[in-house]
Design a protein around this motif. Structure first.
Motif, mmCIF file in Angstrom:
data_model
loop_
_atom_site.group_PDB
_atom_site.id
_atom_site.type_symbol
_atom_site.label_atom_id
_atom_site.label_comp_id
_atom_site.label_asym_id
_atom_site.label_seq_id
_atom_site.Cartn_x
_atom_site.Cartn_y
_atom_site.Cartn_z
ATOM 1 N N MET A 58 -2.288 -14.824 15.590
ATOM 2 C CA MET A 58 -3.341 -14.202 14.769
ATOM 3 C C MET A 58 -3.184 -12.691 14.744
ATOM 4 S SD MET A 58 -6.729 -16.437 15.692
ATOM 5 C CE MET A 58 -7.804 -15.526 14.573
ATOM 6 N N GLN A 96 -12.724 -21.155 20.287
ATOM 7 C CA GLN A 96 -13.012 -19.799 20.757
ATOM 8 C C GLN A 96 -11.892 -18.842 20.374
ATOM 9 O OE1 GLN A 96 -14.646 -19.175 24.853
ATOM 10 N NE2 GLN A 96 -12.612 -18.364 25.240
ATOM 11 N N HIS A 97 -12.295 -17.637 19.997
ATOM 12 C CA HIS A 97 -11.305 -16.588 19.724
ATOM 13 C C HIS A 97 -11.539 -15.425 20.689
ATOM 14 C CE1 HIS A 97 -9.636 -18.383 16.115
ATOM 15 N NE2 HIS A 97 -10.860 -18.619 15.676
ATOM 16 N N ASN A 98 -10.559 -14.580 20.757
ATOM 17 C CA ASN A 98 -10.701 -13.368 21.570
ATOM 18 C C ASN A 98 -10.148 -12.203 20.762
ATOM 19 O OD1 ASN A 98 -9.812 -11.206 23.511
ATOM 20 N ND2 ASN A 98 -10.883 -12.561 24.892
ATOM 21 N N CYS A 131 -5.412 -11.712 18.688
ATOM 22 C CA CYS A 131 -6.312 -12.649 19.339
ATOM 23 C C CYS A 131 -5.636 -13.086 20.631
ATOM 24 C CB CYS A 131 -6.573 -13.855 18.439
ATOM 25 S SG CYS A 131 -7.510 -15.153 19.254
ATOM 26 N N GLN A 189 -6.301 -15.531 22.379
ATOM 27 C CA GLN A 189 -6.211 -16.993 22.496
ATOM 28 C C GLN A 189 -5.072 -17.551 21.651
ATOM 29 O OE1 GLN A 189 -8.552 -18.934 24.210
ATOM 30 N NE2 GLN A 189 -9.850 -17.235 24.809
ATOM 31 N N HIS A 190 -4.842 -16.930 20.507
ATOM 32 C CA HIS A 190 -3.877 -17.461 19.536
ATOM 33 C C HIS A 190 -2.908 -16.351 19.158
ATOM 34 C CE1 HIS A 190 -7.837 -19.600 18.844
ATOM 35 N NE2 HIS A 190 -7.043 -20.563 19.289
HETATM 36 CU CU LIG Z 1 -8.024 -16.803 17.888
#
Ligand SMILES: [Cu+2]
Length: 295
Positions: free
Chosen positions: A201, A156-158, A195, A197-198
């Motif tokens: 990114m 999953q990304h955000n 992102c 989540q990461h």
């Molecule tokens: Cu991500």
């Protein structure tokens, strides 16, 4: 200037202009993309066109890419075990991912380039997430053109663009989820995307009212097509630091042809009068006033 100051500044300017408009008894309501001129509607440009092209160089030794620690998400490590930073992509001294655009200028005949109506492409610009990495890293898009964000990963990304002039949004996209489609209504160079989540990114989106922009390729080259003959200020923007850095050049596109605009970044880059570094101003090249509602 911090963000709050900017917001206030824009508000104050907008209110003053509104007051001015009322004082003059102007009955016109300002639409989202109302042209700044008082003429009825902007006309499309028709006539000969040329190109602006060039190569972006990087002088000196570019910073070595660093390996990104993706242990926070096993799916990322699996998909992209050797993920590296990509903020300065140099190959044979040529720099990729520089956003080059016509900032302003006058078309032969006397009209400003922004006074013409430039149609919005019907095709979407795609920003893909693959290997826990945005691809492409830098994109250009026109106002009201569709941005399609896709997730090619098994995680999953955000997606979270952080604009200063456009609407901020922040949306989760699970693996297998359909593309997220968005538009930006105001010109803004450039909008950082992260992102949630990461944290590694990053992408950048340049939003322009006109179609006169390009991102330099792997060989550092770019070509902006369909440019009416005239005199223009061309800007090359490279990420880095708080707001990136930019170089400016004046070019003339002749009636029958093309103009060259080469730029250089890096330690030993020449700082001639045609190359101006304006880190604090470059995020607000074209202040568009927020619509204050009807009065
Ligand atoms: Cu991500």
């Amino acid at each position: 200037m911090n963000k709050q100051t900017k917001v206030w500044l824009v508000l104050v300017i907008a209110l003053s202009l509104l007051a001015l408009g009322s004082a003059c008894g102007g009955g016109k309501e300002s639409g989202t993309n109302a042209p700044s001129s008082t003429e009825s509607a902007a006309a499309p440009y028709s006539g000969p066109t040329g190109t602006i092209s060039g190569v972006i160089s990087f002088t000196g030794t570019p910073p070595a890419p660093k390996k990104i620690d993706t242990t926070a998400d096993a799916a990322c490590g699996k998909a992209n075990p050797n993920l590296m930073t990509d903020d300065t992509m140099v190959k044979d001294g040529k720099l990729q991912n520089v956003f080059v655009y016509i900032k302003e200028g006058t078309v032969d005949g006397g009209k400003k380039i922004g006074e013409y109506q430039w149609s919005t492409p019907t095709s979407a610009v795609v920003l893909d997430q693959r290997g826990c990495h945005y691809n492409p890293h830098v994109i250009g898009i026109q106002t009201n053109q569709k941005l399609s964000v896709t997730n090619s990963d098994q995680t999953q990304h955000n997606i979270h663009p952080t604009p200063k002039l456009n609407q901020e949004w922040n949306q989760t996209q699970a693996n297998g989820a359909p593309p997220i489609e968005k538009t930006f209504t105001r010109a803004e160079v450039l909008i950082p995307v992260k992102c949630n989540q990461h944290p590694w990114m990053k992408a950048y989106i340049g939003v322009m009212k006109t179609p006169f922009f390009k991102v330099s390729g792997e060989d550092g080259s770019y070509t902006i097509q369909g440019v009416p003959p005239g005199k223009y200020t061309v800007v090359a923007w490279k990420e880095g630091g708080a707001n990136g850095s930019e170089k400016t050049m004046e070019v003339t596109v002749p009636a029958s042809g093309s103009a060259k605009a080469d730029f250089a970044f890096g330690e030993a880059a020449p700082t001639s009068s045609s190359s101006v570094l304006k880190p604090s101003l470059q995020m607000m090249p074209a202040i568009e006033l927020p619509v204050m509602g009807k009065h």
